[in-house]
Design a protein around this motif. Sequence first.
Motif, mmCIF file in Angstrom:
data_model
loop_
_atom_site.group_PDB
_atom_site.id
_atom_site.type_symbol
_atom_site.label_atom_id
_atom_site.label_comp_id
_atom_site.label_asym_id
_atom_site.label_seq_id
_atom_site.Cartn_x
_atom_site.Cartn_y
_atom_site.Cartn_z
ATOM 1 N N ALA A 53 44.125 41.359 38.579
ATOM 2 C CA ALA A 53 45.454 40.754 38.672
ATOM 3 C C ALA A 53 45.434 39.488 39.511
ATOM 4 O O ALA A 53 46.311 38.630 39.360
ATOM 5 N N LEU A 54 44.439 39.347 40.389
ATOM 6 C CA LEU A 54 44.315 38.137 41.200
ATOM 7 C C LEU A 54 43.072 37.327 40.873
ATOM 8 O O LEU A 54 43.076 36.105 41.022
ATOM 9 N N TYR A 90 48.007 33.322 37.618
ATOM 10 C CA TYR A 90 48.514 34.516 38.287
ATOM 11 C C TYR A 90 49.726 34.167 39.142
ATOM 12 O O TYR A 90 49.924 33.024 39.566
ATOM 13 N N GLN A 119 52.060 36.219 42.381
ATOM 14 C CA GLN A 119 52.108 37.370 43.281
ATOM 15 C C GLN A 119 53.294 37.237 44.237
ATOM 16 O O GLN A 119 53.631 36.137 44.677
ATOM 17 N N ARG A 132 48.668 38.633 36.089
ATOM 18 C CA ARG A 132 47.761 37.550 35.706
ATOM 19 C C ARG A 132 47.495 37.613 34.210
ATOM 20 O O ARG A 132 47.315 38.690 33.638
#
Length: 693
Positions: free
Chosen positions: A158-159, A396, A398, A414
């Motif tokens: 996700a990162l 991405y 966050q 992402r």
Amino acid sequence: MSAREAAGDAPTPPGAAPIATAEAADAEVPVPSPAEDGRPSAGTVVTGTRLPRPIRDVPATTVVIPRAEIERSPTLTQDALVRTLPSAATFRRTPSLVADPTAQGLNLRGLAPSGVARSLVLLDGIPVNDPFGGWVFWRSLPRLGLDRIEVVPSGGSALYGSAALGGVVQLVSRPVTGPTLDAAVTYGNLDTGLLAARAAERFGPVRASLETELLTSDGYPIVVASQRGAIDTATPSNHAVLNGRVDADVSESLTLSARAGLFRENQNGGTRATTARVDLAHFAAGARLSTEARGTFTLDLFGRVQRFEQGRARVAQDRSSEARAAFQDVPADDQGLSLAWTSPSATWGGTHVLSAGLDARRMAGTSDERLFPPEPMPGSTLVRAAGGTQLSGGLYLQDLYTVSPALELSAALRLDVWRNLNGEQRVERASGAVETTAFEDRTEEQLSPRLGLRLRPVDWLTVRASGYRAFRAPTLNELYRPFQVGTVLTAANADLRAERLWGAEAGVEAESPLGLTARVTGFWNVLDDPITNVTLEDGTRQRQNLGRARVRGVETSVDWRLSRRWTALLAYTFVNPTVTRAPGQPELVGKQLAQDPRHRGTAILTFDDPAIVTATVQLRVTGPQYEDDLNERGMGGYAVVDVSASRRLFWKVDGFAAVENLFDREYLAGRAGIDTLGPPLLARVGLRLRGLP
């Protein structure tokens, strides 16, 4: 300081402001400011969120090996140091001292180990995984220049995108301050010698450092005595590293940086014709702009050019003779960039810190292989060349949402797209015929979410939980390059798809005023279409998307500061890695994943009194595992003891000694056609110069 810091148990450095706790229930919790050189200040980690955060507040499980432990570790190589974490392992049990990088892929929490790494390895935010095979050149990462190692053993796509399927390991360099000079020289049995040095200086707004490391060793005979023949010798190796770095404060808000390095490694696999060599040059440049109103912007550019060469032997059944079987030359290069933005703190029902960014990378490489068949026939393959290019990119977003000092939520999403193109294989036969196969260009994409929670209802208790989806695109090596270990040939597969993972973790951490910190984390992962080496009917192997594997388990650890001088660490990881679906290979269902022990543990006891001695005793335990996917080639468990001791001799010079495998425990490292051994006793002594002047 405890033997090993983990999220939540790092002490506040002398002179630093204390980290906010639940005592300020209504207070806003800011993100700590970076240090003067643009790096996170002490007491923070960056890997779990791509932002500097107090390690007590990171929602993801994070373990830190601090510089103090790096210095006193009995281990010689970086991969051996990382493997002291029970949740971390490389493909086989042999260290990089005797194994070339194709057997040094890192995996975390038993997530389908193989030669390729299923975890991303970073150096100050820059990927160091090999662009062609995803391997890790552990010996290219000098220990003297490291400040700490951060490990996040859960899905990080996700990162970080593709390579972070199983987690992220980040090596963080020491800040550049000066003038300073550090050096170390050691010598031990197996004719193992190491020379390392690091110098740093400051010239007004400009800071510079230069570091080098030279290591040579005769290695040891790796084939078990009962199978050893006339051709089997030791495994000599050597490497040289030279790295330089320059940082410049252009203004109070803008910092520029540049770094470059060279690496060369030569290895012998235990016979005259079994060799490996790496030549690598890398560079990186970056800029960091901090503004009060618009946040922080960071740009990193990086690239490398490298060449990996490997020679293989054809060995007589009684190992009395050998002949050259093949030689592979694998030139590869990559270029990439990362652009990230972090917002100022904003208050909307709590404190939000937004971050967003993009990453892009181009990787290209070719495996040029020349084969030497013993009795060439017209159809025999003499030359095989295969390779291609992979383009990848991701975006991405966050949000770190601090509801109160007791509760923090995190959400990240992402999107990644990658494309394999220009894939081609060229085969030249002994008859002179040439066959060229062009592989179809292919594009895939992946959406990777992650949600996390950190709850601290009372100051001594922290609860963490997260759920995530992650993936790993097949490497150029898996798509195009065949390889052989011992007598086992494994073919490439240009039709491989990406591996995909769904997973979750949840854990608690409790701290006692008596200096005791205990952690328990359970994890559950389902890996779809894992790329594994599948045994075919003719006894050879091929890389295939297997079907599905379930990897679940638990991590536990206890840190205890018994007194000012004594600290202890106990850590244990249990993993149950099971194949649950295998279309076309039903006999694999229920089997344990290869090279994946269920039990691993570490115990470390340290006595630290500079006026007397600093000493560490370390016990590493690994349970039984299998070499192969059919679970037919078993390898028993083992336990080894390592020790180290150091003492100030005079001025800024320390004397030290270290022994790995103190009791010379013999254990199997691999069973790929022949049985190979793990390292024997390795003892060394040396001198260390600390921070002159």
